[in-house]
Design an enzyme around this catalytic site. Structure first.
Site, PDB file in Angstrom:
ATOM      1  CE  LYS A  77       5.138   4.893 -13.054  1.00  0.00           C
ATOM      2  NZ  LYS A  77       4.334   3.261 -13.272  1.00  0.00           N
ATOM      3  CB  THR A  79      -3.877   5.246  -8.811  1.00  0.00           C
ATOM      4  OG1 THR A  79      -3.203   4.168  -8.132  1.00  0.00           O
ATOM      5  CG2 THR A  79      -5.182   5.865  -7.651  1.00  0.00           C
ATOM      6  CE  LYS A 111       5.470  -2.310  -9.642  1.00  0.00           C
ATOM      7  NZ  LYS A 111       3.351  -2.203 -10.124  1.00  0.00           N
ATOM      8  CG  PHE A 387      -0.712   9.920   0.636  1.00  0.00           C
ATOM      9  CD1 PHE A 387      -0.990   8.346   1.260  1.00  0.00           C
ATOM     10  CD2 PHE A 387      -0.954   9.933  -1.411  1.00  0.00           C
ATOM     11  CE1 PHE A 387      -0.627   7.273   0.552  1.00  0.00           C
ATOM     12  CE2 PHE A 387      -0.334   9.168  -1.150  1.00  0.00           C
ATOM     13  CZ  PHE A 387      -0.230   7.858  -0.837  1.00  0.00           C
TER      14      PHE A 387
END
Length: 562
Positions: A77, A79, A111, A387
């Site tokens: 998010k 990024t 995280k 990805f």
């Protein structure tokens, strides 16, 4: 399908990037060196005078970036937030990014940081992810100064008749430290204080963090601090910071921390990084001052709210917009095919393998979040963070599903390509904004009862069927009504991993009950915290914390920081 490609780490990319002097970044915003308080060459705070003089300017358009429920597969998010800002910058739009500051607890834990990733990062990432400009240390100090003042009041005669069993203010540290959840203080005899049970919260769960992030100026900060509940007296009436008379001292400790921090992305897009309340405990948004100030400096502001739309976005839209007095124009919902497959029952170890069935099942999580944003009257665009393991068939399937349910969607490759990888997303967001379809309104009225507000969120945002209140919560509902707190918004403390209060129920669970175990008044912040499930305000470290991979070389350069 097995893919073995060696990518540079985030910190390697960040350290290779060439930053511009922050004075040059400020000039793009029509700011001069006199408007800044410099923290070295690449960081600065905006002065209070500058923030004040900007208030009369017209506001730009605010774009909120949210996501599906997070998974260990990653969603990206932050990024996408950075990449979208960079893409708008490439399209010659006057844009600013507004992000939260990372907490050292998750940074040293599991995280990771909060500065984006790949070629969509905010710099200097190692500074931001560590001590930055000291804002969190100031908040920690103010929190613990208040704790010390409470205990000193007990020691010096307890004029306010505080019931030491009913002190609700905890100490704080910006680390994950489970051993500090419950402690005993004041041991060692009469001169060492009054013995009592105490505990620590992580700094980002402190009400002072929430207060700083919702305050509109220094005087509003002082008033909010004065309103904070610290304890109850022997008559079970609330005791506030104002009763102790220390709101001035706390404000003094926070006078610099309230000023937003100006930095830049790899592509030199200006960014304000300020504040950082957790989204599964607090309201999960960067400071109201930073967001509003960014909207005065730019035509477009790209900001984010923590975790999925059921947490950060819900609180951004029901709490922050009310406190800060603005309305967003559009929302971006971030998802990855990997994470959707995980929501569809695919094991993490199998995510690199194609699974159309898992993708279709997990898509329901994305669909629910889209419905939630629609219920606020806001237009949105789904951003698929691509990805390398995503197959052509999976991409085609997801796009077809979005089309079937009329979800506007764009693929993004900002991790790999920076702003260039988000151009199509940026253009789509601009199209949505230009159509003027925003009809934003919060989901509930402040006049609704606390119980009704909670039920509205559970049913409309989570998709649950009903709410059950513990006996303690029921008593608190009656007490809060008596104290005049029922007209405040509610801040749900819930697992981030599921729409329900059970972290193992991924995807889109239905016909579930959310159990409210306790309510906490955050009167300074201006909301009631609603504790559900097993959410804790002091996380613990994993078996192999990220700190094990961190080091520093002989020249002082960080190693292993993501």
């Amino acid at each position: 399908m097995s893919v073995n490609v060696k990518f540079k780490s985030d910190i390697e990319i960040a350290q290779e990037a060439k930053m511009e002097p922050i004075i040059k970044i400020a000039a793009e915003l029509n700011l001069t060196e006199d408007d800044l308080e410099l923290y070295g060459k690449y960081k600065a705070k905006l002065s209070s005078e500058t923030i004040q003089k900007l208030q009369t300017k017209e506001s730009g358009k605010i774009i909120l970036v949210t996501a599906i429920n997070p998974t260990p597969a990653g969603e990206g998010k932050s990024t996408v937030t950075v990449g979208l800002g960079d893409a708008l910058h490439k399209l010659n739009k006057k844009v600013m990014i507004a992000l939260r500051e990372p907490s050292l607890g998750p940074t040293m834990g599991i995280k990771g940081g909060a500065t984006g990733g790949g070629y969509a990062q905010v710099l200097p990432m190692e500074d931001i992810n560590l001590h930055f400009t000291g804002d969190f240390h100031a908040i920690t100090t103010a929190n613990n100064a208040l704790a010390a003042l409470i205990d000193n009041h007990l020691q010096q005669g307890n004029e306010l008749r505080i019931d030491q069993r009913r002190i609700v203010w905890k100490r704080a540290v910006d680390l994950n430290d489970r051993a500090l959840r419950k402690v005993i203080v004041g041991l060692g005899g009469p001169v060492q204080g009054v013995p009592r049970e105490d505990g620590f919260d992580i700094t980002v769960a402190s009400e002072i963090m929430a207060v700083l992030c919702l305050a509109t100026d220094l005087q509003n900060l002082k008033q909010r601090l004065a309103n904070m509940i610290v304890a109850y007296n022997v008559d079970k009436e609330p005791v506030t910071v104002a009763d102790l008379g220390v709101e001035g001292a706390l404000t003094l400790l926070l006078k610099d921390a309230i000023k937003p921090n100006l930095v830049q992305t790899i592509e030199h897009t200006p960014a304000l990084v300020h504040g950082g309340p957790f989204a599964n405990i607090a309201h999960g948004c960067n400071s109201a001052i930073a967001t509003v100030t960014a909207s005065k400096l730019a035509d477009y502001v790209v900001t984010e709210a923590g975790f999925g739309a059921d947490l950060g976005a819900e609180k951004f839209l029901n709490i922050k917009t009310r406190a800060a007095g603005f309305k967003p124009e559009a929302v971006v919902i971030v998802a990855t095919i990997r994470a959707l497959k995980m929501h569809g029952g695919v094991a993490k170890s199998e995510l690199a393998n194609e699974s159309i069935e898992g993708l279709r099942a997990g898509f329901e999580n994305l669909r629910k979040h889209a419905e939630t944003i629609q219920s606020f009257g806001l237009p949105f665009v789904v951003a698929i963070n691509k990805f390398i393991t995503d197959t052509d068939k999976e991409v085609k399937t997801l796009l077809e599903l979005c089309e079937k349910y009329s979800l506007p969607v764009e693929l993004t490759e900002v991790w790999e390509k920076g702003g260039a990888g988000g151009i199509s997303l940026a253009q789509r967001v601009l199209e949505v904004i230009e159509k003027g379809q925003s009809n934003f309104s919060p989901l509930y009225q402040l006049a609704d009862s606390i119980e009704d507000k909670i039920t509205t969120i559970v049913q409309k945002v989570y998709g649950g069927s009903k709410v059950e209140f513990s006996s303690k919560a029921k008593k608190q509902l009656a007490d809060f009504e008596r104290f005049g707190w029922s007209n405040l918004p509610v801040c749900m403390a819930k697992t981030q991993y599921s729409l329900s209060d059970n972290p193992t129920r991924l995807g889109r669970p239905t016909d579930f009950t959310v159990t409210v175990r306790e309510l906490k008044p955050s009167i300074g912040a201006g909301f009631i915290v609603v504790l559900t499930g097993d959410v804790m305000t002091m996380p613990g470290l994993p078996k192999a914390p990220a700190a094990l991979k961190m080091d520093v070389d002989a020249d002082g350069n960080p190693i292993g920081l993501f």
